[in-house]
Design a protein around this motif. Sequence first.
Motif, short mmCIF file in Angstrom:
data_model
loop_
_atom_site.label_atom_id
_atom_site.label_comp_id
_atom_site.label_asym_id
_atom_site.label_seq_id
_atom_site.Cartn_x
_atom_site.Cartn_y
_atom_site.Cartn_z
N ALA A 43 121.47 21.87 3.36
CA ALA A 43 122.02 22.61 3.49
C ALA A 43 122.19 22.40 4.82
CB ALA A 43 122.07 24.24 2.93
N ARG A 44 121.37 22.87 5.83
CA ARG A 44 121.39 21.96 6.76
C ARG A 44 121.90 20.74 7.64
NH1 ARG A 44 118.33 20.00 10.44
NH2 ARG A 44 116.47 19.71 8.71
N LEU A 45 121.67 20.07 6.48
CA LEU A 45 121.94 18.82 6.78
C LEU A 45 123.48 18.50 6.44
CD1 LEU A 45 119.04 16.74 5.33
CD2 LEU A 45 119.35 17.31 7.59
N GLU A 46 124.50 19.47 5.19
CA GLU A 46 125.31 19.23 5.25
C GLU A 46 125.80 19.72 6.08
OE1 GLU A 46 129.04 18.51 2.68
OE2 GLU A 46 126.19 17.59 2.52
N ARG A 47 125.70 20.85 6.69
CA ARG A 47 126.57 21.28 7.95
C ARG A 47 127.09 20.31 9.63
NH1 ARG A 47 127.59 26.95 7.08
NH2 ARG A 47 127.98 27.53 8.99
N GLU A 48 125.51 19.76 9.49
CA GLU A 48 125.62 18.58 10.42
C GLU A 48 126.18 17.87 10.38
OE1 GLU A 48 121.48 17.94 10.65
OE2 GLU A 48 120.68 19.49 12.03
N ARG A 49 126.68 17.29 9.24
CA ARG A 49 127.32 16.52 8.95
C ARG A 49 129.44 17.12 9.64
NH1 ARG A 49 127.78 14.49 3.00
NH2 ARG A 49 129.04 13.21 3.93
N TYR A 50 129.56 18.13 9.96
CA TYR A 50 130.84 18.82 10.21
C TYR A 50 130.77 19.81 11.66
CZ TYR A 50 131.58 18.53 5.32
OH TYR A 50 132.36 17.76 4.37
N VAL A 51 132.05 19.54 12.50
CA VAL A 51 132.23 20.15 13.46
C VAL A 51 133.11 20.86 13.26
CG1 VAL A 51 132.91 18.20 14.36
CG2 VAL A 51 131.60 19.69 16.33
N LEU A 52 133.63 21.53 14.22
CA LEU A 52 134.68 23.44 14.65
C LEU A 52 135.38 22.60 15.46
CD1 LEU A 52 135.41 25.79 13.94
CD2 LEU A 52 134.30 26.63 15.88
N GLN A 53 136.25 22.14 14.73
CA GLN A 53 137.89 21.79 15.89
C GLN A 53 138.77 22.68 15.60
OE1 GLN A 53 137.96 17.66 15.32
NE2 GLN A 53 139.47 17.57 17.27
N GLY A 111 144.03 27.48 15.00
CA GLY A 111 143.89 27.94 14.72
C GLY A 111 142.34 26.83 13.91
N LEU A 112 141.70 26.96 13.79
CA LEU A 112 140.62 26.39 13.31
C LEU A 112 139.51 25.54 12.33
CD1 LEU A 112 137.87 28.26 15.74
CD2 LEU A 112 138.63 26.52 16.28
N VAL A 113 138.86 24.35 12.32
CA VAL A 113 138.69 23.85 11.28
C VAL A 113 137.82 23.27 11.13
CG1 VAL A 113 141.66 23.21 9.66
CG2 VAL A 113 140.08 21.72 11.38
N TYR A 114 137.36 22.85 10.54
CA TYR A 114 135.18 22.08 10.52
C TYR A 114 136.27 20.79 9.70
CZ TYR A 114 132.13 25.99 11.14
OH TYR A 114 131.75 26.36 11.99
N ARG A 115 135.84 20.11 10.61
CA ARG A 115 136.35 18.00 10.28
C ARG A 115 135.36 17.39 10.38
NH1 ARG A 115 140.96 16.12 13.93
NH2 ARG A 115 141.77 18.09 11.83
N PHE A 116 135.55 16.80 9.17
CA PHE A 116 133.94 16.03 8.41
C PHE A 116 134.22 14.97 9.98
CE2 PHE A 116 132.93 12.54 6.30
CZ PHE A 116 131.60 12.73 6.25
N SER A 132 128.40 6.34 5.18
CA SER A 132 128.40 8.12 4.63
C SER A 132 129.06 7.45 3.25
CB SER A 132 129.45 9.34 5.39
OG SER A 132 130.70 8.87 5.31
N GLY A 133 130.93 7.06 3.69
CA GLY A 133 131.94 6.19 2.73
C GLY A 133 133.02 7.27 2.34
N ALA A 134 132.49 8.20 3.04
CA ALA A 134 133.25 9.46 2.22
C ALA A 134 134.47 9.37 3.36
CB ALA A 134 132.30 11.53 2.72
N VAL A 135 135.42 9.94 2.86
CA VAL A 135 137.19 10.32 3.47
C VAL A 135 137.37 11.36 4.26
CG1 VAL A 135 139.79 10.75 2.83
CG2 VAL A 135 137.68 9.25 0.94
N PRO A 136 137.18 11.26 5.22
CA PRO A 136 137.91 12.18 6.31
C PRO A 136 138.39 13.81 5.55
CG PRO A 136 138.41 10.29 7.19
CD PRO A 136 137.82 10.10 5.54
N HIS A 137 138.54 14.73 6.46
CA HIS A 137 138.62 15.56 5.41
C HIS A 137 138.26 16.70 6.41
CE1 HIS A 137 134.60 15.52 3.60
NE2 HIS A 137 134.91 16.80 3.99
#
Length: 159
Positions: free
Chosen positions: A76-86, A92-97, A103-108
Amino acid sequence: MLADITSALGAIKTGSDIAREVASAHSLDEARQRTPELFGAMAEIQHRLAAMQLAYAALLEERDALMREVEEVRQARLERERYVLQALPQGGLVYRFKASRESGAVPHDLCVHCYEGGVKSILQPNGSHLVCPACKTKLRAKGPAAIASRRGGVCVWTL
């Protein structure tokens, strides 16, 4: 557990003392008299050892559960490190990937409310807003939804 070990050692000592007395008996009748005591001591030893085995098995299960929990927290910690508060330009705020090539993941973007609650909810475009499908939070996005580019079914907002 320490009490179980102490009581088992006590039972072993008692059994050992009785076995010595049986072995050093001067007559067969004397040995026969002490034999039931020896069997009782052996049964007590078996009982204590079985209790220790159960306690040991419980400790192993608890250790394994704790190890699984530690691994889940680590993941969970590793997963949370993949996002930054923006902050969004319209508020408003979002957690950006944090996109990376490997990673190969689509930005979201993720909903802050759901993310803080441990739910990974990807914000979806709806007119000029981003909407969380889980908690229905609406965030004003920059311009109409037409400026968003679609990649792999996930809307990526340009800020």
